[in-house]
Motif scaffolding. Structure first.
Motif, PDB file in Angstrom:
ATOM      1  N   ALA A  16       0.832  -1.210   0.000  1.00 54.70           N
ATOM      2  CA  ALA A  16       0.000   0.000   0.000  1.00 54.70           C
ATOM      3  C   ALA A  16       0.863   1.256   0.000  1.00 54.70           C
ATOM      4  CB  ALA A  16      -0.934  -0.001   1.206  1.00 54.70           C
ATOM      5  N   ALA A  17       1.963   1.249   0.740  1.00 55.02           N
ATOM      6  CA  ALA A  17       2.856   2.413   0.788  1.00 55.02           C
ATOM      7  C   ALA A  17       3.438   2.690  -0.592  1.00 55.02           C
ATOM      8  CB  ALA A  17       3.965   2.190   1.807  1.00 55.02           C
ATOM      9  N   MET A  18       3.822   1.652  -1.306  1.00 53.91           N
ATOM     10  CA  MET A  18       4.385   1.854  -2.647  1.00 53.91           C
ATOM     11  C   MET A  18       3.308   2.312  -3.629  1.00 53.91           C
ATOM     12  SD  MET A  18       7.129  -1.275  -2.939  1.00 53.91           S
ATOM     13  CE  MET A  18       6.004  -2.544  -2.335  1.00 53.91           C
ATOM     14  N   SER A  19       2.146   1.706  -3.565  1.00 57.13           N
ATOM     15  CA  SER A  19       1.065   2.060  -4.486  1.00 57.13           C
ATOM     16  C   SER A  19       0.573   3.478  -4.253  1.00 57.13           C
ATOM     17  CB  SER A  19      -0.096   1.075  -4.341  1.00 57.13           C
ATOM     18  OG  SER A  19       0.296  -0.203  -4.778  1.00 57.13           O
ATOM     19  N   ARG A  20       0.451   3.857  -3.013  1.00 60.18           N
ATOM     20  CA  ARG A  20      -0.060   5.184  -2.658  1.00 60.18           C
ATOM     21  C   ARG A  20       0.809   6.297  -3.254  1.00 60.18           C
ATOM     22  NH1 ARG A  20       0.110   4.591   2.609  1.00 60.18           N
ATOM     23  NH2 ARG A  20       2.187   5.462   2.771  1.00 60.18           N
ATOM     24  N   ASP A  21       2.122   6.100  -3.260  1.00 63.37           N
ATOM     25  CA  ASP A  21       3.037   7.147  -3.712  1.00 63.37           C
ATOM     26  C   ASP A  21       3.810   6.751  -4.966  1.00 63.37           C
ATOM     27  OD1 ASP A  21       2.508   9.035  -1.646  1.00 63.37           O
ATOM     28  OD2 ASP A  21       3.638   7.784  -0.264  1.00 63.37           O
ATOM     29  N   GLN A  22       3.227   5.930  -5.816  1.00 60.77           N
ATOM     30  CA  GLN A  22       3.987   5.403  -6.944  1.00 60.77           C
ATOM     31  C   GLN A  22       4.386   6.451  -7.972  1.00 60.77           C
ATOM     32  OE1 GLN A  22       1.913   2.745  -9.757  1.00 60.77           O
ATOM     33  NE2 GLN A  22       0.073   3.156  -8.556  1.00 60.77           N
ATOM     34  N   TYR A  23       3.721   7.585  -8.006  1.00 62.93           N
ATOM     35  CA  TYR A  23       4.055   8.609  -8.993  1.00 62.93           C
ATOM     36  C   TYR A  23       4.864   9.754  -8.387  1.00 62.93           C
ATOM     37  CZ  TYR A  23       0.527   6.022 -11.503  1.00 62.93           C
ATOM     38  OH  TYR A  23      -0.185   5.016 -12.093  1.00 62.93           O
ATOM     39  N   THR A  24       5.402   9.550  -7.218  1.00 59.38           N
ATOM     40  CA  THR A  24       6.147  10.604  -6.539  1.00 59.38           C
ATOM     41  C   THR A  24       7.432  10.966  -7.270  1.00 59.38           C
ATOM     42  OG1 THR A  24       7.066  11.310  -4.415  1.00 59.38           O
ATOM     43  CG2 THR A  24       7.455   9.030  -5.033  1.00 59.38           C
ATOM     44  N   GLY A  25       7.809  12.206  -7.149  1.00 62.06           N
ATOM     45  CA  GLY A  25       9.099  12.644  -7.642  1.00 62.06           C
ATOM     46  C   GLY A  25      10.133  12.671  -6.533  1.00 62.06           C
ATOM     47  N   HIS A  26       9.690  12.348  -5.329  1.00 63.45           N
ATOM     48  CA  HIS A  26      10.547  12.353  -4.133  1.00 63.45           C
ATOM     49  C   HIS A  26      10.387  11.025  -3.401  1.00 63.45           C
ATOM     50  CE1 HIS A  26      11.059  16.605  -4.898  1.00 63.45           C
ATOM     51  NE2 HIS A  26       9.745  16.687  -5.018  1.00 63.45           N
ATOM     52  N   PRO A  27      11.128  10.005  -3.804  1.00 67.76           N
ATOM     53  CA  PRO A  27      10.921   8.661  -3.268  1.00 67.76           C
ATOM     54  C   PRO A  27      11.477   8.405  -1.860  1.00 67.76           C
ATOM     55  CG  PRO A  27      12.657   8.630  -4.890  1.00 67.76           C
ATOM     56  CD  PRO A  27      12.087  10.021  -4.902  1.00 67.76           C
ATOM     57  N   GLN A  28      12.325   9.273  -1.353  1.00 70.26           N
ATOM     58  CA  GLN A  28      12.955   8.990  -0.063  1.00 70.26           C
ATOM     59  C   GLN A  28      11.949   8.772   1.072  1.00 70.26           C
ATOM     60  OE1 GLN A  28      16.290   8.278   0.207  1.00 70.26           O
ATOM     61  NE2 GLN A  28      15.583   7.467   2.146  1.00 70.26           N
ATOM     62  N   PRO A  29      10.868   9.564   1.175  1.00 71.38           N
ATOM     63  CA  PRO A  29       9.894   9.277   2.235  1.00 71.38           C
ATOM     64  C   PRO A  29       9.253   7.885   2.117  1.00 71.38           C
ATOM     65  CG  PRO A  29       9.584  11.502   1.432  1.00 71.38           C
ATOM     66  CD  PRO A  29      10.576  10.831   0.512  1.00 71.38           C
ATOM     67  N   VAL A  30       9.066   7.427   0.886  1.00 72.48           N
ATOM     68  CA  VAL A  30       8.511   6.083   0.682  1.00 72.48           C
ATOM     69  C   VAL A  30       9.511   5.034   1.167  1.00 72.48           C
ATOM     70  CG1 VAL A  30       7.605   4.437  -1.004  1.00 72.48           C
ATOM     71  CG2 VAL A  30       7.181   6.885  -1.302  1.00 72.48           C
ATOM     72  N   ILE A  31      10.764   5.211   0.816  1.00 67.05           N
ATOM     73  CA  ILE A  31      11.813   4.277   1.242  1.00 67.05           C
ATOM     74  C   ILE A  31      11.928   4.277   2.761  1.00 67.05           C
ATOM     75  CG2 ILE A  31      14.310   3.871   1.189  1.00 67.05           C
ATOM     76  CD1 ILE A  31      14.140   4.927  -1.770  1.00 67.05           C
ATOM     77  N   ASP A  32      11.885   5.460   3.362  1.00 67.68           N
ATOM     78  CA  ASP A  32      11.948   5.549   4.826  1.00 67.68           C
ATOM     79  C   ASP A  32      10.772   4.817   5.473  1.00 67.68           C
ATOM     80  OD1 ASP A  32      14.238   7.088   4.531  1.00 67.68           O
ATOM     81  OD2 ASP A  32      13.188   8.997   4.880  1.00 67.68           O
ATOM     82  N   GLU A  33       9.581   4.995   4.898  1.00 69.52           N
ATOM     83  CA  GLU A  33       8.400   4.315   5.433  1.00 69.52           C
ATOM     84  C   GLU A  33       8.536   2.800   5.295  1.00 69.52           C
ATOM     85  OE1 GLU A  33       3.523   4.194   4.995  1.00 69.52           O
ATOM     86  OE2 GLU A  33       4.678   5.450   3.618  1.00 69.52           O
ATOM     87  N   LEU A  34       9.036   2.338   4.158  1.00 70.04           N
ATOM     88  CA  LEU A  34       9.210   0.898   3.961  1.00 70.04           C
ATOM     89  C   LEU A  34      10.216   0.331   4.953  1.00 70.04           C
ATOM     90  CD1 LEU A  34       9.242   0.715   0.069  1.00 70.04           C
ATOM     91  CD2 LEU A  34       7.390   0.044   1.609  1.00 70.04           C
TER      92      LEU A  34
END
Length: 98
Positions: A16-34
């Motif tokens: 869900a975390a990856m899908s929610r932000d899949q079009y982000t231009g700033h991936p670091q928050p997604v990586i931090d959340e994962l």
């Protein structure tokens, strides 16, 4: 009431975390959340990340998928499984009626 196993809940949260932000231009928050979600559970995190990349990897989310591969290099061995799943028809009980 049915309760899902904690490993299943973790997998759902990761994808869900990856899908929610899949079009982000700033991936670091997604990586931090994962990293926060997965913690030491690389047995769940890496397959989920790799399968997600394989299934959802398109040009429009290349910034995130590239960053995920750099952050989680062990996920690369699961990408083919995600690609295979993408090519399969949806499953379920629906029957087409004539």
């Amino acid at each position: 009431m049915t309760v899902l196993h904690p490993d299943v809940m973790l997998s759902i949260s990761i994808t869900a975390a990856m899908s929610r932000d899949q079009y982000t231009g700033h991936p670091q928050p997604v990586i931090d959340e994962l990293r926060q979600l997965g913690g030491a559970r690389t047995d769940i995190l890496l397959p989920d990340v790799g399968r997600w990349i394989g299934y959802h990897g398109i040009e429009e989310n290349k910034i995130l998928t590239s960053a995920l591969l750099a952050a989680f290099p062990g996920a690369v061995s699961f990408i083919a499984e995600g690609q295979e799943r993408r090519g399969k028809p949806p499953h379920g009980t629906y029957e087409k009626r004539a």
